[in-house]
Design a protein around this motif. Structure first.
Motif, mmCIF file in Angstrom:
data_model
loop_
_atom_site.group_PDB
_atom_site.id
_atom_site.type_symbol
_atom_site.label_atom_id
_atom_site.label_comp_id
_atom_site.label_asym_id
_atom_site.label_seq_id
_atom_site.Cartn_x
_atom_site.Cartn_y
_atom_site.Cartn_z
ATOM 1 N N LYS A 26 0.825 -1.210 0.000
ATOM 2 C CA LYS A 26 0.000 0.000 0.000
ATOM 3 C C LYS A 26 0.861 1.263 0.000
ATOM 4 O O LYS A 26 1.946 1.303 0.575
ATOM 5 N N ASP A 87 -9.327 9.660 -2.957
ATOM 6 C CA ASP A 87 -10.666 9.353 -2.440
ATOM 7 C C ASP A 87 -11.715 9.476 -3.548
ATOM 8 O O ASP A 87 -12.634 8.651 -3.633
ATOM 9 N N GLY A 90 -11.555 6.434 -5.756
ATOM 10 C CA GLY A 90 -12.093 5.271 -5.065
ATOM 11 C C GLY A 90 -13.605 5.272 -4.973
ATOM 12 O O GLY A 90 -14.247 4.215 -4.992
ATOM 13 N N GLN A 91 -14.201 6.457 -4.883
ATOM 14 C CA GLN A 91 -15.651 6.574 -4.801
ATOM 15 C C GLN A 91 -16.339 6.387 -6.152
ATOM 16 O O GLN A 91 -17.554 6.216 -6.212
ATOM 17 N N ARG A 94 -15.405 0.641 -9.433
ATOM 18 C CA ARG A 94 -16.019 -0.536 -8.830
ATOM 19 C C ARG A 94 -15.074 -1.179 -7.818
ATOM 20 O O ARG A 94 -13.849 -1.012 -7.907
ATOM 21 N N PRO A 95 -15.615 -1.959 -6.867
ATOM 22 C CA PRO A 95 -14.736 -2.661 -5.914
ATOM 23 C C PRO A 95 -13.740 -3.599 -6.600
ATOM 24 O O PRO A 95 -12.649 -3.839 -6.080
ATOM 25 N N MET A 96 -14.108 -4.131 -7.745
ATOM 26 C CA MET A 96 -13.234 -5.073 -8.448
ATOM 27 C C MET A 96 -12.074 -4.381 -9.172
ATOM 28 O O MET A 96 -11.134 -5.047 -9.604
ATOM 29 N N ASP A 97 -12.120 -3.067 -9.322
ATOM 30 C CA ASP A 97 -11.067 -2.337 -10.025
ATOM 31 C C ASP A 97 -9.868 -2.097 -9.100
ATOM 32 O O ASP A 97 -10.025 -1.964 -7.887
ATOM 33 N N THR A 98 -8.696 -2.026 -9.687
ATOM 34 C CA THR A 98 -7.462 -1.787 -8.928
ATOM 35 C C THR A 98 -7.021 -0.349 -9.133
ATOM 36 O O THR A 98 -6.735 0.061 -10.253
#
Length: 211
Positions: A26, A87, A90-91, A94-98
């Motif tokens: 991270k 942020d 990220g908003q 999609r959750p599946m995206d990196t």
């Protein structure tokens, strides 16, 4: 006699392992994936697209005129802007995206199973969300920033490389900057034809399989 030390619990040890994994993968400022982990994810996605034939999009983006933010308001303000842009990205995805921070003010996003029409839409959504936000950098001062984005689709059913894919996206980012910034430029499907380098890689794989 001194009391015997209690053995470390499994939960405590797992917490330490998880923390170390986060430190290695991270970005410390934003909490996004760092460049090393991004490059590994990009290589995996190239292989997946080659096997499955599904469409995948790579977006790269820069904060426009970011040096002026640091020079005028200081690096602490610059860090606040970077975190706000992270942020916003990220908003939007999609959750599946990196989503990764790959440089000072540079970000990259891998969008698997992404159709061309959706790619244009999500790139514009990210650009618009960033342009609309206000970033408080002092109690009395807020900043507005914009971003430039470039995007390219991985060639389907073709053995490519993460480097070639990144170069394609970077070319579109340079085009967005040259055309005035605060815009998204995506490679068209016509331009996503197999390159000479990828044809060479495909030929090499075919030759190995026949031997």
């Amino acid at each position: 006699m001194l009391p015997e030390a209690e053995p470390f619990s499994a939960a405590w040890l797992q917490g330490v392992v998880d923390a170390l994994c986060d430190l290695s993968s991270k970005d410390a400022l934003t909490g996004l994936v760092n460049r090393r982990s991004f490059e590994m994810a990009l290589s995996r996605e190239v292989d997946r697209v080659a096997r499955s034939g599904e469409s995948a999009l790579l977006l790269v983006l820069d904060i426009d005129h970011f040096k002026a933010v640091n020079d005028t308001y200081g690096h602490a303000a610059g860090d606040l802007v970077i975190k706000a842009v992270a942020d916003a990205i990220g908003q939007t995805v999609r959750p599946m995206d990196t989503v990764a921070r790959v440089g000072g003010e540079e970000f990259a996003i891998i969008l698997p199973s992404c159709l061309p029409t959706f790619g244009v839409t999500v790139a514009e959504r990210i650009r618009e969300r960033v342009a609309a936000m206000e970033v408080p950098v002092t109690p009395a001062q807020s900043l507005r920033v914009t971003i430039s984005l470039g995007g390219a689709f991985a060639p389907q059913w073709v053995r490519s490389s993460s480097l070639l894919w990144m170069e394609r996206a970077d070319r579109q980012l340079y085009r967005a900057k040259a055309e005035g910034r605060n815009r998204a430029c995506l490679e068209s499907q016509v331009e996503s034809l197999v390159s000479a380098e990828e044809k060479g890689m495909l030929f090499a794989v075919t030759q190995q399989e026949s031997e």
